[in-house]
Design an enzyme around this catalytic site. Sequence first.
Site, PDB file in Angstrom:
ATOM      1  N   GLU A 116      -2.988   1.005   1.230  1.00 25.32           N
ATOM      2  CA  GLU A 116      -3.309   0.362  -0.047  1.00 25.32           C
ATOM      3  C   GLU A 116      -4.817   0.320  -0.306  1.00 25.32           C
ATOM      4  OE1 GLU A 116       0.450  -2.554  -0.763  1.00 25.32           O
ATOM      5  OE2 GLU A 116      -1.126  -3.367   0.519  1.00 25.32           O
ATOM      6  N   ASP A 124       8.827  -3.471   2.065  1.00 22.46           N
ATOM      7  CA  ASP A 124       7.807  -4.524   1.941  1.00 22.46           C
ATOM      8  C   ASP A 124       8.439  -5.884   1.718  1.00 22.46           C
ATOM      9  OD1 ASP A 124       5.393  -5.831   1.704  1.00 22.46           O
ATOM     10  OD2 ASP A 124       4.914  -5.063  -0.285  1.00 22.46           O
ATOM     11  N   GLU A 148       6.911 -13.841  -1.143  1.00 21.09           N
ATOM     12  CA  GLU A 148       6.307 -12.948  -2.132  1.00 21.09           C
ATOM     13  C   GLU A 148       7.336 -12.328  -3.063  1.00 21.09           C
ATOM     14  OE1 GLU A 148       3.760  -8.747  -2.079  1.00 21.09           O
ATOM     15  OE2 GLU A 148       4.120  -9.854  -0.220  1.00 21.09           O
TER      16      GLU A 148
END
Length: 705
Positions: free
Chosen positions: A308, A381, A409
Amino acid sequence: MKIWIQALAGLLLVALLQPAGSAPVEDGYDLWLRYRALPPAPQAQLLARARRIVHAEPASPTLQAAVAELKRGVAGLTGREPASSAQPVDGALMLVTPANAPAGVELPWGQLGREGHVLRSLRLGGRAVTLIAANTDVGLLYGSFAWLRAAQTGIDLSRLDQRAVPQVGLRLLNHWDNLDRTVERGYAGASIWDWWKLPGILDARYKDYARANASLGLNGTVLNNVNAKADSLTAPFLAKAAALAHVFRPYGIKVWLSARFSAPVELGGLTTADPLDPAVRAWWKAKADEIYRTIPDFGGFLVKANSEGQPGPQDYGRNHADGANMLAEALAPHGGRVMWRAFVYAPDASDRAAQGHAEFQPLDGRFAANVIVQVKNGAIDFQPREPFHPLFGAMPRTPLALELQITKEYLGFSTHLVYLGPLFEEVLRARPDGATVAQHVQAIAGVANVGTDRNWSGSDFDQANWYAFGRMAWDPGLASADVAREWVQQTFTSAPRAVDSIVAMMTASREAVVDYMTPLGLHHLMGTGHHHGPAPWVDNLERADWNPVYFHRAGRDGIGFDRSPRGSNAVAQYAPAWAARLSRPETTPEAWLLWFHHLPWDYRMASGRSLWAELVARYDRGVESVGALRVQWAGLRGHIDARRHADVAAHLAVQEQEARWWRDACIAYFQSVSGLPLPAGVRPPEQPLDAYKALRFNFAPGRGG
C-alpha cells in the site's frame, strides 16, 4: 435520517439516566476489572480464602503490582482489603516461587516456564491456604489475575487446582495510532498515547491499560501505526516510548515500535535504504544500540514494507527476507525481534488473495532466526469471514505470527454488536494440514480497538473483543462461548439467566453480520476508503483490486470470484487435501462458496433454493437476527445498570437500521446486475438503487493517517 434520530434519542436517554453533578458509576471504564461486591455467600467464601496475602520481601515492582491487584480485587468484591503477612495464616493467599515455596508441597515447576502459574487450595500445617505459584514474579501477576477471575466467575475457591501456561509465546496488541493522536481504523476516540505531553506527563490511563492487558496475559504492545513515520525512531520520541515502557514494565509488557523502512534516508541523510548496503546496515545497527540504551527491554520492530505504498526492500530489487534480516541483524545482539508483515498485494496481481503466498512462501527458511512473519487470518483484509490464509502450513521453516483485527474496520465500526470470539476460534482451530493454525504460530497480534472514549472501545460490547483476543491468545483452545461467559460475569452481571441471554446474543452476533454484509463467501463489498456501509457497485477506482466489483464479479452469468483451477487457481496454494476440496463447488463449505467459485444464479444450494434465493434469504436472516438481539437486550432491563443498558440499546437500534440498509442496498444492486425478480414473498428494497449509490460519508471515523 431515521437512523440518526434513533441514535440521538438513545444518547439523550443515557444522559438523562446519569445523576446530575455525579460521576457515572458504571461508565465502562473499569472494563472486566470492575470488582463489584459479590452476593453474601460468594463473599463469605472469598473472605475465607483471602484473609491475608503472603509474599516474599522485598517485593519487586511486578510482585507489588500483583499484591496491589489482589488487595484491590478482594476489597471491591467483599468490602474488606486483606493485609500483607510474612507468615501463613488460616485462609491466606500465598504467592510463591521456588525460592519461597513451602516445604513438602509438590508443584510442577518444570512445566510452568516463565509465565505459567498454578492455583491450588490445600491445607498447610493445619491451615487452609491458597497457593498462587509461578517460577517468576510475572507468572505470579498472571496467576493473581486468574485467581480474581475465578472468584468473579463462580469457581469454588476451596477446591482450586488449576495450571495455566501460555500456548503462544508472543501475545501483542498492534496500535494503529499516529503521532498526531489520530487512529487509523480506530472508533473509540483519539489515541491514548498523548505524545505531546510525554514523557513528562503520564496519564493514569496508561497504568490501567497495562493492568487490563496483564489480566489477559498480553506481553507486548506496538505503540504506533504500521504505516509508520520515521519520527518515531528519533531521540525525542524514543524518550516518550521509554516513559510508557517504564509504566508497562511491572506488568510484563514490552514496548515495540513500527519502523519505517526508509528511515536511513529520512533521518540519517543516506541516499539509499538498500538492505544490502553496508552504510544502511550500519545505520540500523547504531539505531538499535540507541534504542536499547533508552529502552533496555525493547521488544523489537514491526514492519510493513512494499505494501500500500510503504517503502521496502523491493524498491532496491531485494526481497522481504533481505529487508527483514538486515533489521534482525541490528536487533539480535540485544535479543530483539522483527515482526515482518505479509500483508502485500501488487497493482498488477491477477488475484489479490494469492499475492502474499506468492511473495513469501518461496522465501521459507531464508529468514533470520529472530524474524517472525506476521500473517493476517485471511488473504484479503479482515473481512467478516475469510478462509484461513494459505501461508499457514506453507512455511514450516519460518516462525509465523497470526494477525487478527480487534477493531472492527469492516464490521460496522464500534456501532454494531459483533463478538469476534467465534471468528478468532474459527481461524485458530482451522487445520491447514495435520495441525491447527494455532499450532503453526509463535506469536499472535491483535490490531487494538482502544482509544480515549471513557469506555475504551467506543461501545461496551467491543470490550469483549479485546478480552477475547487476550484470553484466546494465551489459550487458543478456549471456546469462544466460554470466554464470552467469563466476560459477561465480570463486566455486566452474574445472574445466571441474564448471563445465558447475553452469551447467546454474543455468540449469534458474528453470524448475523456475515449474513447482512457478506453472505456465502462474498467479500470486500464495503464503501471504499472509509469501509462504512455497502457499496458493491463501485468500479471506478485507480486499481482494479480497490473496487468491490473486482471481488464479487456479479453479472448476468452469476456471482463470485473463481479461484478454482478454472480461474486464478489460488486453491493450489493450500495443502493438497484442501486444494482438492476447494476446487469443486459441491465440496467447498457454503460459507466460502463465492470466495472460491463463480456460479450461476440458479445454482442449487444445500437448502434446495437457487443461489439467488439463498443469497436474499441470508440477507433477510441477518436483519432478523439483529432484531432478535434488540428484543433479547430489551428483556434484560433491570439486570443491567440503567446507563449501560440504554447505551447498548441505542447502539442496537442503529445496528438494525444499518443492517436493513446493507440488505436493501445489496439486494437492489445484485438484482440490477442479475436481472432476476425477487423471490416470492420477499420485501423489496426500501429505496431505489440510485438512492443508495448517492450516499456519501466524507468524514467517517478511523481514516487518520
